[in-house]
Motif scaffolding. Structure first.
Motif, PDB file in Angstrom:
ATOM      1  N   ARG A 118       0.922  -1.071   0.066  1.00 22.94           N
ATOM      2  CA  ARG A 118      -0.022  -0.221   0.047  1.00 22.94           C
ATOM      3  C   ARG A 118       0.896   1.112   0.094  1.00 22.94           C
ATOM      4  O   ARG A 118       0.478   2.235  -0.532  1.00 22.94           O
ATOM      5  N   GLU A 119       1.929   1.163   0.868  1.00 19.99           N
ATOM      6  CA  GLU A 119       2.728   2.232   0.691  1.00 19.99           C
ATOM      7  C   GLU A 119       3.273   2.634  -0.617  1.00 19.99           C
ATOM      8  O   GLU A 119       3.402   3.917  -1.263  1.00 19.99           O
ATOM      9  N   ARG A 120       3.550   1.577  -1.588  1.00 18.67           N
ATOM     10  CA  ARG A 120       3.965   2.003  -3.180  1.00 18.67           C
ATOM     11  C   ARG A 120       2.874   2.542  -3.997  1.00 18.67           C
ATOM     12  O   ARG A 120       2.947   3.433  -4.390  1.00 18.67           O
ATOM     13  N   LEU A 121       1.503   2.135  -3.351  1.00 19.74           N
ATOM     14  CA  LEU A 121       0.282   2.339  -4.174  1.00 19.74           C
ATOM     15  C   LEU A 121       0.044   4.040  -3.702  1.00 19.74           C
ATOM     16  O   LEU A 121      -0.222   4.633  -4.684  1.00 19.74           O
ATOM     17  N   ALA A 122       0.252   4.311  -2.491  1.00 24.02           N
ATOM     18  CA  ALA A 122       0.054   5.818  -2.171  1.00 24.02           C
ATOM     19  C   ALA A 122       0.991   6.536  -2.944  1.00 24.02           C
ATOM     20  O   ALA A 122       0.658   7.931  -3.132  1.00 24.02           O
ATOM     21  N   THR A 123       2.522   6.197  -2.928  1.00 19.48           N
ATOM     22  CA  THR A 123       3.093   6.862  -3.916  1.00 19.48           C
ATOM     23  C   THR A 123       2.774   7.308  -5.092  1.00 19.48           C
ATOM     24  O   THR A 123       2.778   8.541  -5.710  1.00 19.48           O
ATOM     25  N   ALA A 124       2.006   6.375  -5.841  1.00 20.39           N
ATOM     26  CA  ALA A 124       1.520   6.396  -7.132  1.00 20.39           C
ATOM     27  C   ALA A 124       0.315   7.588  -7.131  1.00 20.39           C
ATOM     28  O   ALA A 124       0.116   8.406  -7.967  1.00 20.39           O
ATOM     29  N   MET A 125      -0.755   7.318  -6.067  1.00 18.03           N
ATOM     30  CA  MET A 125      -1.787   8.328  -5.685  1.00 18.03           C
ATOM     31  C   MET A 125      -1.247   9.609  -5.667  1.00 18.03           C
ATOM     32  O   MET A 125      -1.998  10.636  -6.133  1.00 18.03           O
ATOM     33  N   ARG A 126      -0.310   9.665  -4.765  1.00 19.83           N
ATOM     34  CA  ARG A 126       0.165  11.377  -4.557  1.00 19.83           C
ATOM     35  C   ARG A 126       0.809  11.900  -5.971  1.00 19.83           C
ATOM     36  O   ARG A 126       0.699  13.257  -5.748  1.00 19.83           O
ATOM     37  N   LEU A 127       0.789  11.317  -6.973  1.00 15.41           N
ATOM     38  CA  LEU A 127       1.224  11.959  -8.320  1.00 15.41           C
ATOM     39  C   LEU A 127      -0.002  12.910  -8.653  1.00 15.41           C
ATOM     40  O   LEU A 127       0.290  13.911  -9.192  1.00 15.41           O
ATOM     41  N   VAL A 128      -1.080  12.535  -8.181  1.00 14.90           N
ATOM     42  CA  VAL A 128      -2.558  13.181  -8.723  1.00 14.90           C
ATOM     43  C   VAL A 128      -2.569  14.498  -7.845  1.00 14.90           C
ATOM     44  O   VAL A 128      -3.128  15.543  -8.585  1.00 14.90           O
ATOM     45  N   LEU A 129      -1.793  14.657  -6.868  1.00 15.91           N
ATOM     46  CA  LEU A 129      -1.745  15.984  -6.171  1.00 15.91           C
ATOM     47  C   LEU A 129      -1.161  17.074  -6.962  1.00 15.91           C
ATOM     48  O   LEU A 129      -1.503  18.308  -6.885  1.00 15.91           O
ATOM     49  N   GLU A 130      -0.444  16.563  -8.020  1.00 16.81           N
ATOM     50  CA  GLU A 130       0.098  17.608  -8.800  1.00 16.81           C
ATOM     51  C   GLU A 130      -0.630  18.251  -9.902  1.00 16.81           C
ATOM     52  O   GLU A 130      -0.190  18.976 -10.664  1.00 16.81           O
ATOM     53  N   ILE A 131      -1.850  17.536 -10.065  1.00 18.84           N
ATOM     54  CA  ILE A 131      -2.836  17.944 -10.838  1.00 18.84           C
ATOM     55  C   ILE A 131      -4.168  18.653  -9.956  1.00 18.84           C
ATOM     56  O   ILE A 131      -5.034  17.763  -9.773  1.00 18.84           O
TER      57      ILE A 131
END
Length: 373
Positions: free
Chosen positions: A253-266
């Motif tokens: 889940r920690e790795r998945l959260a890293t992917a999710m955080r990319l959307v915070l840049e949009i």
């Protein structure tokens, strides 16, 4: 139809003896009961009057040569459902429902073979059973699924998108690492035919299941980077990652959260992922969500309540201090978000958006997407 069988007071097969319009223009059908599947067997051979709103047609309720499925509610005289014409195969299928367990892989195994049936009443009803099933239940069928049939369905452009999504779910359970390439194959089909819908959320979820970390990295690069993000594909990617974070254990889940955080840049899409980060207790995004609150404009005001609820859920002192800062910037937004906690208390902050097509895509959108129930 299993719901109809389980919830009704009587379920029967009937033949139509006669039909005539009443003074209100409603077709009244005289139906003779030929078999009782649920209820008192004494009803066999009885004649009941059933209203129908179908027009007169060979396949309609006035056909004396057809059998019909009929369920009733209450006590005699029953409130009857619309008569539904059924083939001999459909009658056998319906008889089999009575002996099934209420849930689990053993139940789904019965419906699995009927997904291939030529009778759409049967195949559609079998699909509906899988639409209601959990991923855990489907996982129990992994060694029963016909992998070659699933791949053939995915490559068939005429297959409806809701069935395609189910096939992606099947493939995630029975497929091989080599099958991960089907995702790229479907994207090429979409490039050639923009009307083709791969079922992107389910396709991405399957791709990650079969391809692991490398597949997730490709999703990040192609669909979550600000320079590449298409609204609908980004939405699908978030839905796929959400499924992995809540129902699967393929990737930490920690790795998945890293992917999710990319959307915070949009900024226009950031509100989709902030609740997930809160649920997953990823508190590394405090600075970024505060920044999103501060920079929000009219088009992105909806990010504010999610930021507040994220900070309210975070146990760190940093979050408390950040929340005080936001009260000074926009006290009304903070107050409204806090009031919403009366409806959605706890770390789960706000309801998870369903993985379906947004009603109002942005101007960037070039293709459509719809969803697995």
């Amino acid at each position: 139809m299993s719901d109809d069988l389980g919830q009704s007071d009587v379920a029967v097969f009937v033949h139509c003896q006669s039909a005539a319009m009443d003074e209100d223009g409603i077709l009244q059908c005289q139906m003779r009961i030929t078999e009782v599947l649920r209820g008192d067997a004494k009803w066999t051979r009885s004649v009941v009057t059933v209203p129908s709103f179908q027009e007169s047609a060979p396949e309609g309720p006035i056909s004396a040569n057809a059998s019909y499925w009929l369920v009733g509610y209450g006590e005699s005289p029953f409130l009857w459902s619309e008569p539904k014409p059924v083939s001999k195969d459909a009658m056998a299928y319906l008889r089999g429902l009575a002996s099934l367990p209420e849930a689990g892989p053993k139940r789904l195994e019965y419906f699995l073979r009927f997904l291939k049936h030529d009778d759409e009443l049967i195949s559609n009803d079998a699909y509906n059973e899988f639409a209601d099933a959990s991923l855990e239940q489907i996982r129990g069928l992994a060694n029963k699924i016909d992998r070659e049939w699933v791949i053939g369905q995915l490559r068939d452009k005429t297959v409806p998108v809701h069935r395609r999504r189910l096939c992606w779910t099947f493939l995630s359970q029975c497929g091989t690492q080599d099958d991960a390439q089907l995702f790229s194959e479907m994207l090429r089909l979409r490039e050639d035919d923009p009307t083709f819908d791969p079922g992107m959320d389910a396709a991405m979820s399957c791709f990650i299941s079969l391809g692991g970390e490398r597949a997730l990295a490709q999703i990040e690069r192609d669909h979550l980077q600000p320079s590449n993000a298409n609204y609908l594909d980004c939405y699908a990617a978030v839905s796929a990652i959400r499924v992995h974070g809540t129902e699967l254990d393929v990737i930490p889940r920690e790795r998945l959260a890293t992917a999710m955080r990319l959307v915070l840049e949009i900024p226009a899409l950031a509100d989709m992922v902030i609740p997930d980060l809160a649920r997953w207790k990823d508190w590394t995004a405090i600075d970024r969500v505060v920044e999103l609150f501060e920079m929000s404009e009219q088009e992105t005001l909806f990010v504010k309540p999610n930021v507040v609820l994220y900070l309210k859920a975070c146990p760190l002192p940093t979050a408390k201090n950040a929340l005080q800062k936001l009260r000074q910037i926009d006290p009304a937004a903070v107050e409204q978000a806090e009031a919403s906690l009366q409806r959605y208390p706890g770390v789960a902050t706000v309801p998870v958006p369903p993985p379906v097509e947004p009603k109002t895509p942005t101007a960037q959108s070039t293709e459509t997407s719809s969803t697995p129930e």
